[in-house]
Scaffold this motif. Structure first.
Motif, PDB file in Angstrom:
ATOM      1  N   GLY A   1       0.816  -1.211   0.000  1.00  0.00           N
ATOM      2  CA  GLY A   1       0.000   0.000   0.000  1.00  0.00           C
ATOM      3  C   GLY A   1       0.846   1.255   0.000  1.00  0.00           C
ATOM      4  N   ARG A   2       1.920   1.225   0.750  1.00  0.00           N
ATOM      5  CA  ARG A   2       2.831   2.380   0.799  1.00  0.00           C
ATOM      6  C   ARG A   2       3.420   2.665  -0.573  1.00  0.00           C
ATOM      7  NH1 ARG A   2       8.304   2.458   4.593  1.00  0.00           N
ATOM      8  NH2 ARG A   2       8.752   4.713   4.470  1.00  0.00           N
ATOM      9  N   ALA A   3       3.809   1.610  -1.297  1.00  0.00           N
ATOM     10  CA  ALA A   3       4.378   1.786  -2.638  1.00  0.00           C
ATOM     11  C   ALA A   3       3.348   2.356  -3.606  1.00  0.00           C
ATOM     12  CB  ALA A   3       4.911   0.451  -3.151  1.00  0.00           C
ATOM     13  N   VAL A   4       2.097   1.919  -3.474  1.00  0.00           N
ATOM     14  CA  VAL A   4       1.041   2.442  -4.345  1.00  0.00           C
ATOM     15  C   VAL A   4       0.821   3.924  -4.096  1.00  0.00           C
ATOM     16  CG1 VAL A   4      -1.439   2.331  -4.811  1.00  0.00           C
ATOM     17  CG2 VAL A   4      -0.121   0.219  -4.626  1.00  0.00           C
TER      18      VAL A   4
ATOM     19  N   LEU B   1      -8.992  11.865  12.733  1.00  0.00           N
ATOM     20  CA  LEU B   1      -7.824  12.742  12.838  1.00  0.00           C
ATOM     21  C   LEU B   1      -6.739  12.099  13.694  1.00  0.00           C
ATOM     22  CD1 LEU B   1      -9.539  16.240  13.262  1.00  0.00           C
ATOM     23  CD2 LEU B   1      -8.463  15.305  11.209  1.00  0.00           C
ATOM     24  N   ARG B   2      -7.134  11.462  14.792  1.00  0.00           N
ATOM     25  CA  ARG B   2      -6.140  10.805  15.647  1.00  0.00           C
ATOM     26  C   ARG B   2      -5.478   9.642  14.903  1.00  0.00           C
ATOM     27  NH1 ARG B   2     -10.066  11.734  19.789  1.00  0.00           N
ATOM     28  NH2 ARG B   2     -10.882   9.602  19.583  1.00  0.00           N
ATOM     29  N   ARG B   3      -6.265   8.853  14.190  1.00  0.00           N
ATOM     30  CA  ARG B   3      -5.684   7.713  13.475  1.00  0.00           C
ATOM     31  C   ARG B   3      -4.687   8.163  12.414  1.00  0.00           C
ATOM     32  NH1 ARG B   3     -10.931   5.256  14.351  1.00  0.00           N
ATOM     33  NH2 ARG B   3     -11.781   6.311  12.518  1.00  0.00           N
ATOM     34  N   MET B   4      -4.978   9.262  11.737  1.00  0.00           N
ATOM     35  CA  MET B   4      -4.094   9.719  10.660  1.00  0.00           C
ATOM     36  C   MET B   4      -3.026  10.693  11.141  1.00  0.00           C
ATOM     37  SD  MET B   4      -6.642  10.060   7.355  1.00  0.00           S
ATOM     38  CE  MET B   4      -7.950  11.019   8.127  1.00  0.00           C
ATOM     39  N   GLY B   5      -3.112  11.125  12.391  1.00  0.00           N
ATOM     40  CA  GLY B   5      -2.121  12.064  12.910  1.00  0.00           C
ATOM     41  C   GLY B   5      -2.236  13.439  12.287  1.00  0.00           C
ATOM     42  N   LEU B   6      -3.463  13.876  12.001  1.00  0.00           N
ATOM     43  CA  LEU B   6      -3.704  15.147  11.330  1.00  0.00           C
ATOM     44  C   LEU B   6      -4.412  16.137  12.247  1.00  0.00           C
ATOM     45  CD1 LEU B   6      -5.019  13.853   7.871  1.00  0.00           C
ATOM     46  CD2 LEU B   6      -2.739  14.768   8.367  1.00  0.00           C
ATOM     47  N   ASP B   7      -4.227  17.417  11.967  1.00  0.00           N
ATOM     48  CA  ASP B   7      -4.980  18.470  12.659  1.00  0.00           C
ATOM     49  C   ASP B   7      -6.313  18.728  11.971  1.00  0.00           C
ATOM     50  OD1 ASP B   7      -2.914  18.953  14.539  1.00  0.00           O
ATOM     51  OD2 ASP B   7      -1.869  20.217  13.073  1.00  0.00           O
TER      52      ASP B   7
ATOM     53  N   PHE C   1      -2.541   4.747   6.647  1.00  0.00           N
ATOM     54  CA  PHE C   1      -2.284   5.977   5.889  1.00  0.00           C
ATOM     55  C   PHE C   1      -1.568   6.994   6.764  1.00  0.00           C
ATOM     56  CE2 PHE C   1      -3.725  10.098   4.046  1.00  0.00           C
ATOM     57  CZ  PHE C   1      -3.111   9.963   2.798  1.00  0.00           C
ATOM     58  N   GLY C   2      -1.981   7.096   8.022  1.00  0.00           N
ATOM     59  CA  GLY C   2      -1.309   8.012   8.938  1.00  0.00           C
ATOM     60  C   GLY C   2       0.162   7.672   9.112  1.00  0.00           C
ATOM     61  N   GLU C   3       0.465   6.378   9.184  1.00  0.00           N
ATOM     62  CA  GLU C   3       1.862   5.961   9.307  1.00  0.00           C
ATOM     63  C   GLU C   3       2.653   6.316   8.051  1.00  0.00           C
ATOM     64  OE1 GLU C   3       4.984   4.383  11.537  1.00  0.00           O
ATOM     65  OE2 GLU C   3       2.917   4.866  12.105  1.00  0.00           O
ATOM     66  N   ILE C   4       2.019   6.133   6.879  1.00  0.00           N
ATOM     67  CA  ILE C   4       2.682   6.489   5.618  1.00  0.00           C
ATOM     68  C   ILE C   4       2.884   7.997   5.524  1.00  0.00           C
ATOM     69  CG2 ILE C   4       2.384   6.496   3.098  1.00  0.00           C
ATOM     70  CD1 ILE C   4       0.851   3.776   3.515  1.00  0.00           C
ATOM     71  N   LEU C   5       1.891   8.758   5.966  1.00  0.00           N
ATOM     72  CA  LEU C   5       2.058  10.217   5.984  1.00  0.00           C
ATOM     73  C   LEU C   5       3.267  10.612   6.823  1.00  0.00           C
ATOM     74  CD1 LEU C   5      -1.614  11.524   6.451  1.00  0.00           C
ATOM     75  CD2 LEU C   5      -0.189  11.761   4.418  1.00  0.00           C
ATOM     76  N   LYS C   6       3.375  10.022   7.994  1.00  0.00           N
ATOM     77  CA  LYS C   6       4.466  10.366   8.910  1.00  0.00           C
ATOM     78  C   LYS C   6       5.817   9.980   8.333  1.00  0.00           C
ATOM     79  CE  LYS C   6       4.915   7.919  12.665  1.00  0.00           C
ATOM     80  NZ  LYS C   6       4.672   7.354  14.014  1.00  0.00           N
TER      81      LYS C   6
END
Length: 341
Positions: free
Chosen positions: A45-48, A124-130, A77-82
């Motif tokens: 998923g990260r590669a995609v 928001l918490r799961r994805m680490g977003l504001d 997705f939150g982990e990939i964003l980070k």
């Protein structure tokens, strides 16, 4: 080793204005409904997602219950964003939704203020977003006053937790009502997310006209009809296909009439020098009222195949007429019962 996005990613990327807003979206957006959950391979998923961004895809669409299990697509997705996109958040449009089943009890489903606001905070918490760029009411909820559901969307914007709001699978009249309620509160309805494909054309009856009149964008989900409009089912049902998992794909969709239409459409795509998936995506995008086509992808190769639809978006009148002979309702619309509300 730190991943660095392709520095040329915007050179060939095209964008479309979303309704009468100031927001542009890529003509093809990536949805994480399938293939990005806790049961899937994280690095695939990260590669995609990396590849999509490298090819000019800036919009990534999620929902609270995407997985499985519920919530795991947002967590991944939150982990990939980070890991990969911390420096690129402002280049991305990230959306989420709530409306369908998420947790047990009366407060984990529907359109209540309690459910929607709690869902957004959890997302928001799961994805680490504001904040998310777009938050949707994922489906109409006739057991909840529409004023309450839209009021929750307004509150999200005023709190700064969502920049824009949208709706999904609403019928034309309910769409008008939702837009009017939001407008009265000074929050425009940005976008509608309906199902739309060669085998599911309900939006053409009046929804697209309604969206154009209201100045609302349209992002079409399931343009490949849950994979039916690919070469996957031309010669039977392969192992590990969505049809074998008994989730979002009913074996009843593989009736002989549907398959005959799919095979005929595949022949027309070949004459255009495209795969069936590419033609199906291009066909959805032929209508200027459609801002973006929302696709999924299991592998990088599958993603690339879909994105290559953008290499040929033009249809002649003769091609469209021939396609119309086989682009018939295939009784594949899993969301018809709610969109009819």
């Amino acid at each position: 080793m730190t991943w660095v996005p392709d520095t040329h990613r915007y050179e060939q990327a095209g964008f479309r204005r979303c309704g009468r807003s100031g927001l542009d979206l890529p003509p093809i957006s990536l949805g994480l409904w399938q293939n990005f959950g806790g049961v899937d391979v994280f690095e695939t998923g990260r590669a995609v997602i990396r590849r999509a961004f490298d090819r000019g895809v800036t919009h990534f669409d999620l929902a609270n219950n995407y997985g499985p299990p519920y919530g795991s697509a947002e967590e991944n997705f939150g982990e990939i964003l980070k890991k990969d996109f911390a420096a690129h958040r402002d280049e991305m449009v990230i959306s989420s939704k709530a409306g369908w089943d998420m947790w047990p009890g009366p407060y984990g489903v529907g359109g209540s203020r309690k459910y929607l606001l709690a869902s957004l905070d959890q997302s928001l918490r799961r994805m680490g977003l504001d904040y998310v760029d777009i938050f949707y009411s994922h489906r109409p909820s006739p057991d909840t006053p529409l004023e309450e559901t839209m009021g929750a969307l307004v509150q999200m914007v005023r709190q700064g937790k969502a920049l824009y709001v949208g709706i999904s699978s609403y019928g034309p009249e309910r769409t008008r009502e939702a837009a009017a309620i939001l407008k009265a509160q000074g929050v425009p309805l940005l976008i509608h997310q309906p199902s739309y494909s060669l085998l599911n054309r309900w939006v053409e009856v009046s929804l697209l006209d309604t969206l154009a009149e209201l100045g609302v964008g349209c992002i079409a989900f399931s343009p490949l009809a849950q994979g039916l409009l690919t070469d996957k089912y031309l010669h039977g049902v392969p192992d590990q296909s969505r049809a074998t998992k008994g989730t979002s794909f009913s074996p009843g969709m593989l009736g002989e009439e549907n398959l005959a239409h799919v095979r005929a459409l595949n022949d027309l795509a070949a004459q255009r020098g495209q795969s069936l998936a590419q033609m199906a995506i291009a066909w959805v995008l032929r209508d200027p009222r459609v801002t973006s086509a929302l696709i999924g992808a299991r592998t990088v190769a599958q993603l690339d195949n879909s994105l290559d639809a953008l290499k040929n978006l033009h249809f002649t009148t003769d091609e469209l007429n021939r396609i119309d002979q086989y682009a018939r309702d295939g009784k594949i619309d899993l969301w018809r019962s709610v969109s009819a509300l």
